[in-house]
Design an enzyme around this catalytic site. Structure first.
Site, PDB file in Angstrom:
ATOM      1  N   ASP A 166       0.843  -1.197   0.000  1.00 56.47           N
ATOM      2  CA  ASP A 166       0.000   0.000   0.000  1.00 56.47           C
ATOM      3  C   ASP A 166       0.881   1.251   0.000  1.00 56.47           C
ATOM      4  OD1 ASP A 166      -2.368   1.376   0.047  1.00 56.47           O
ATOM      5  OD2 ASP A 166      -3.205   0.284   1.746  1.00 56.47           O
ATOM      6  N   ASP A 227     -10.911   2.667  -3.060  1.00 58.86           N
ATOM      7  CA  ASP A 227     -11.344   1.432  -2.395  1.00 58.86           C
ATOM      8  C   ASP A 227     -12.805   1.098  -2.680  1.00 58.86           C
ATOM      9  OD1 ASP A 227      -8.878   1.629  -1.263  1.00 58.86           O
ATOM     10  OD2 ASP A 227      -9.597   1.866   0.804  1.00 58.86           O
TER      11      ASP A 227
HETATM   12  C1  GLA Z   1      -6.081   1.351   1.802  1.00 59.59           C
HETATM   13  C2  GLA Z   1      -6.223   0.293   0.730  1.00 59.59           C
HETATM   14  C3  GLA Z   1      -7.285  -0.725   1.150  1.00 59.59           C
HETATM   15  C4  GLA Z   1      -6.893  -1.351   2.477  1.00 59.59           C
HETATM   16  C5  GLA Z   1      -6.683  -0.253   3.525  1.00 59.59           C
HETATM   17  C6  GLA Z   1      -6.099  -0.816   4.811  1.00 59.59           C
HETATM   18  O1  GLA Z   1      -7.222   2.147   1.921  1.00 59.59           O
HETATM   19  O2  GLA Z   1      -6.572   0.843  -0.507  1.00 59.59           O
HETATM   20  O3  GLA Z   1      -7.431  -1.737   0.171  1.00 59.59           O
HETATM   21  O4  GLA Z   1      -5.709  -2.095   2.313  1.00 59.59           O
HETATM   22  O5  GLA Z   1      -5.798   0.752   3.053  1.00 59.59           O
HETATM   23  O6  GLA Z   1      -5.933   0.161   5.783  1.00 59.59           O
END
Ligand code: GLA
Length: 444
Positions: A166, A227
């Site tokens: 990430d 997301d």
């Molecule tokens: C980001 C990512 C998500 C998830 C969260 C975890 O928002 O895009 O897919 O992994 O972090 O905190």
């Protein structure tokens, strides 16, 4: 002596050239030649670390072994769903005395190595989560530039099979250094570890800020966009972004290098049956990774049958690895999507944005640029088979927010099915090596 020398030189040149060729096509770890499939904790279980009050749903080793049991025992593994992926909030708030990441000792008492062994014993794979930055998005320890090598080695020692990296709490410059460096560090461990990069999602997902040529060389898959949440609105928003930007994204994808529109939320709370089919169909058209984020212990039979639909999975997993595209956007709210498949087969999806009633969409295969005679059409969700002539008018009834998905095999004698304009402006046969640009010429 001289000729031996030059033969050796030629051989070296050949090896180098083919190495370069591979490197130019995809990350050279040989992994994920078709989109990866499995289960990922985040969307459904988030950062629930309250194992006292909510022991069945907290991020702990039990959650991952429970899901592994379901994958192994309920028919998922045989269909290709083999990754069991940990997301955020797995680690302790501190690194150990030697500077290594460590799992939370209460929630993962057996450690990650035991968990990966549990997966491997069942024919599954384990994925883990890290973050290029000072902290993960959930506030756990991240991987700063100095820590990349040690973290890659730790993951390899634990025998994990995939890393989602990430990008919270880092800037563009750090990401530009960190993502390629982690790729190198993972390769240097000697363990094949699939590499999912969230980098493009933090840079708007589009050129010129995002270099998809480079990403294809260093990552196996990448999150391009925001997301997913447990709602139809969220699915639609993602679908719109991916198909509005298809010219860029289709060219980026191929065996070993995939765009990732995020998890499947089929089996959760936000989607109707029709909408669940739509997500499955469109993720298959997009050649998207299929990571479910749901509760496999309690999933309904209906959701399971959509996720386990063999033909939808086969379309998603087609070895040619060409990402499909939207070929028609009708004023009626019907959209048509198309993906070329191996052996001159193809897939079509008719999708309805309407909210009223099953819409009777009138078209013909000829109008969709199928011009080679009679086609055998397999309806993916009804299981029915039809024989359709390219010139015959046909009506496709598409439910509100739903899809009709077809697999079309090539007609026995007449090929090719799809053609494109050659550089001098003439319509030529589909050039397989250039297949990503193969588009029915009539549309968009
Ligand atoms: C980001 C990512 C998500 C998830 C969260 C975890 O928002 O895009 O897919 O992994 O972090 O905190």
């Amino acid at each position: 002596m001289k000729s031996l020398h030059s033969a050796a030189m030629r051989w070296t040149a050949l090896v180098l050239a083919s190495g370069l060729l591979v490197a130019a096509v995809a990350l050279d770890n040989g992994l994920m030649r078709t989109p990866p499939m499995g289960w990922l904790a985040w969307e459904r279980f988030r950062c629930n670390v309250d194992c006292e009050q909510d022991p069945n749903n907290c991020i702990s080793e039990n959650l991952f072994t429970d899901m592994a049991d379901r994958l192994a025992e309920d028919g998922w593994r045989e269909l290709g769903y083999v990754y069991v992926n940990i997301d955020d909030c797995w680690s302790s708030m501190q690194r150990d005395e030697r500077g290594r990441l460590q799992p939370d000792p209460n929630r993962f008492p057996g450690g990650i190595r035991r968990l990966s062994r549990y997966m491997h014993e069942r024919g599954l794979k384990l994925g883990i989560y890290g973050d290029m930055g000072t902290h993960t998005c959930g506030g756990y320890p991240g991987t700063t530039l100095d820590e990349i090598e040690v973290d890659a080695r730790t993951f390899a020692e634990w025998e994990v099979d995939m890393l989602k990296f990430d990008g919270c709490y880092s800037n563009a410059t750090e990401q530009e250094q960190g993502y390629p460096r982690m790729s190198k560090a993972l390769n240097a461990t000697g363990r094949p570890i699939g590499y999912s990069c969230s980098w493009p999602a933090y840079q708007g997902g589009l050129p010129p800020k995002v270099n998809y040529g480079l990403l294809g060389k260093i990552c196996n898959l990448w999150r391009n966009y925001g997301d997913i949440q447990d709602s139809w609105d969220s699915v639609l928003n993602i679908v719109d972004w991916f198909f509005d930007n298809q010219e860029v994204l289709v060219a980026a994808a191929g065996p070993g290098r995939w765009n990732d529109p995020d998890m499947l939320i089929i089996g959760d709370f936000g989607l109707s049956t029709e909408q669940s089919r739509s997500q499955m169909a469109l993720w298959a058209i997009m050649a998207a990774p299929l990571f479910m984020s749901n509760d496999l212990r309690t999933i309904s039979g209906g959701a399971r049958s959509i996720l386990q639909n063999k033909m939808a999975i086969a379309i998603n997993q087609d070895p040619l690895g060409l990402q499909g595209r939207r070929i028609l956007k009708e004023r009626s709210g019907i959209e048509v999507f198309w993906r070329p498949l191996s052996n001159d087969a193809s897939a079509l999806v008719f999708f309805s944005r309407r909210n009223d009633l099953p819409y009777r969409y009138q078209t013909s295969l000829g109008k969709l640029n199928y011009t080679a005679g009679t086609y055998k059409v397999y309806d993916v969700f009804s299981g029915r088979t039809l024989m359709l002539k390219d010139s015959s008018a046909l009506v496709v009834s598409v439910d509100p927010t739903g899809v009709v998905m077809w697999y079309l095999s090539a007609p026995a004698k007449t090929r090719p099915v799809f053609r494109q304009f050659s550089q001098d402006g003439r319509l030529g046969p589909l050039n397989r090596s250039d297949g990503a640009n193969a588009v029915p010429p009539l549309f968009l």
